[in-house]
Write a protein that holds these residues in place. Structure first.
Motif, PDB file in Angstrom:
ATOM      1  N   LEU A 175      -7.188   6.732  -1.166  1.00 28.08           N
ATOM      2  CA  LEU A 175      -8.262   6.015  -1.870  1.00 28.08           C
ATOM      3  C   LEU A 175      -7.675   5.067  -2.900  1.00 28.08           C
ATOM      4  O   LEU A 175      -6.546   5.242  -3.358  1.00 28.08           O
ATOM      5  N   LEU A 213     -14.086   6.578  -4.724  1.00 23.77           N
ATOM      6  CA  LEU A 213     -14.801   6.386  -3.465  1.00 23.77           C
ATOM      7  C   LEU A 213     -15.557   5.059  -3.464  1.00 23.77           C
ATOM      8  O   LEU A 213     -15.555   4.321  -2.475  1.00 23.77           O
ATOM      9  N   THR A 216     -13.101   2.048  -3.269  1.00 17.42           N
ATOM     10  CA  THR A 216     -12.538   1.952  -1.923  1.00 17.42           C
ATOM     11  C   THR A 216     -13.566   1.427  -0.935  1.00 17.42           C
ATOM     12  O   THR A 216     -13.266   0.579  -0.084  1.00 17.42           O
ATOM     13  N   LEU A 217     -14.794   1.903  -1.056  1.00 19.86           N
ATOM     14  CA  LEU A 217     -15.858   1.448  -0.166  1.00 19.86           C
ATOM     15  C   LEU A 217     -16.099  -0.046  -0.322  1.00 19.86           C
ATOM     16  O   LEU A 217     -16.332  -0.750   0.670  1.00 19.86           O
ATOM     17  N   PRO A 221     -12.898  -0.760   2.669  1.00 17.05           N
ATOM     18  CA  PRO A 221     -13.620   0.258   3.454  1.00 17.05           C
ATOM     19  C   PRO A 221     -12.811   0.773   4.641  1.00 17.05           C
ATOM     20  O   PRO A 221     -13.044   1.890   5.107  1.00 17.05           O
ATOM     21  N   LEU A 224     -11.134   4.250   4.261  1.00 18.02           N
ATOM     22  CA  LEU A 224     -11.917   5.480   4.324  1.00 18.02           C
ATOM     23  C   LEU A 224     -11.790   6.182   5.670  1.00 18.02           C
ATOM     24  O   LEU A 224     -12.001   7.387   5.781  1.00 18.02           O
ATOM     25  N   ALA A 227      -8.681   8.331   4.982  1.00 17.58           N
ATOM     26  CA  ALA A 227      -8.582   9.061   3.715  1.00 17.58           C
ATOM     27  C   ALA A 227      -8.909  10.539   3.899  1.00 17.58           C
ATOM     28  O   ALA A 227      -9.588  10.937   4.851  1.00 17.58           O
ATOM     29  N   LEU A 229     -11.073  13.094   3.098  1.00 19.33           N
ATOM     30  CA  LEU A 229     -12.423  13.203   2.570  1.00 19.33           C
ATOM     31  C   LEU A 229     -13.027  14.570   2.856  1.00 19.33           C
ATOM     32  O   LEU A 229     -12.807  15.151   3.921  1.00 19.33           O
ATOM     33  N   ASP A 233     -17.745  14.219  -0.045  1.00 13.63           N
ATOM     34  CA  ASP A 233     -17.354  12.815  -0.174  1.00 13.63           C
ATOM     35  C   ASP A 233     -18.108  11.953   0.840  1.00 13.63           C
ATOM     36  O   ASP A 233     -18.625  10.879   0.506  1.00 13.63           O
ATOM     37  N   ARG A 234     -18.143  12.405   2.058  1.00  7.68           N
ATOM     38  CA  ARG A 234     -18.802  11.626   3.119  1.00  7.68           C
ATOM     39  C   ARG A 234     -20.292  11.457   2.836  1.00  7.68           C
ATOM     40  O   ARG A 234     -20.863  10.392   3.072  1.00  7.68           O
ATOM     41  N   ILE A 237     -20.679   8.825   0.149  1.00  9.53           N
ATOM     42  CA  ILE A 237     -20.452   7.489   0.702  1.00  9.53           C
ATOM     43  C   ILE A 237     -21.685   7.005   1.454  1.00  9.53           C
ATOM     44  O   ILE A 237     -22.086   5.835   1.336  1.00  9.53           O
TER      45      ILE A 237
END
Length: 247
Positions: A175, A213, A216-217, A221, A224, A227, A229, A233-234, A237
């Motif tokens: 990340l 997060l 990074t998004l 992106p 991800l 990464a 996760l 986290d998912r 996102i």
């Protein structure tokens, strides 16, 4: 750990790697770094290390004999073959996972190309891995070699004050790093997020991770996909995407 660099410009490399954090680490003995002038292994009166390529084409090519002698001499001096890297546009692009892998090696030798590159027979016989620092062309392999050496050096125990100096950085865990702030608490009408001055360490850590997060998004992106996760986290996102909250 020891890093050797074979180059036509050892003074340039030495000047860069003798400063700041890496320079201090070398002086304190946390890592050894040596720079070797390729011309010292050429035995004609002009110390020539390049020649015209067979089959024609523009530019010159580094000859195999001086490189082979330099690498053989280093191996003999070390008592074992170091992990040999050639900086090349066709190599795998350097990333943090590769840096972490290289940091586990005992000895690394980096060969810096120049002109149109090196004789292919050197790559076939001596080189363990070709690395690139990006999809662009530079005048030589010295700057990419310095990037590799710097990145790997930072992973060596003792080089940085604490492990958290690199474990919380961008790319280490796949990340980008969260936003950071220092004094004053308000600048041009913009205040530091209250959570960072709350003293609640759990909330601070949660904020940092969520911001990583988010950053990074928004900016990378693609990272991800690889990464590390968690399900939480998912889910976060997906919530950001649904609300179009890209920081």
């Amino acid at each position: 750990m020891r890093i050797d660099i074979i180059t036509l410009f050892p003074e340039m490399c030495e000047a860069l790697m003798n400063e700041s954090i890496v320079g201090r680490a070398r002086k304190r003995g946390y890592l050894q770094m040596c720079f070797h002038q390729l011309r010292n292994y050429a035995h004609d009166k002009h110390k020539r290390v390049d020649d015209l390529p067979f089959g024609g084409g523009k530019g010159m090519l580094l000859k195999p004999e001086p490189i082979a002698e330099a690498l053989d001499t280093l191996t003999e001096h070390l008592g074992e073959k170091p992990y040999m890297i050639y900086m090349s546009p066709r190599g795998n692009v350097l990333n943090q996972a590769k840096v972490r892998e290289l940091a586990t090696k005992k000895n690394i030798c980096i060969l810096c190309g120049h002109y149109e590159g090196v004789d292919e027979r050197i790559l076939d016989e001596y080189i363990d891995e070709e690395l690139s620092c990006g999809d662009y062309v530079l005048t030589g392999g010295e700057m990419p070699a310095m990037i590799v050496a710097d990145a790997v050096s930072r992973m060596i125990p003792g080089v940085l004050a604490e492990d958290t100096c690199f474990t919380e950085e961008s790319h280490y865990n796949g990340l980008l790093e969260y936003p950071q702030y220092t004094r004053p608490a308000e600048f041009h009408g913009r205040k530091v997020p209250e959570v960072l001055t709350s003293g609640d360490h759990a909330k601070v850590e949660d904020w940092k991770h969520k911001k990583s997060l988010e950053v990074t998004l928004r900016h990378r992106p693609d990272m991800l996909e690889y990464a590390e996760l968690t399900d939480k986290d998912r889910k976060y996102i997906e919530e950001l995407k649904a609300d179009n909250q890209l920081i």
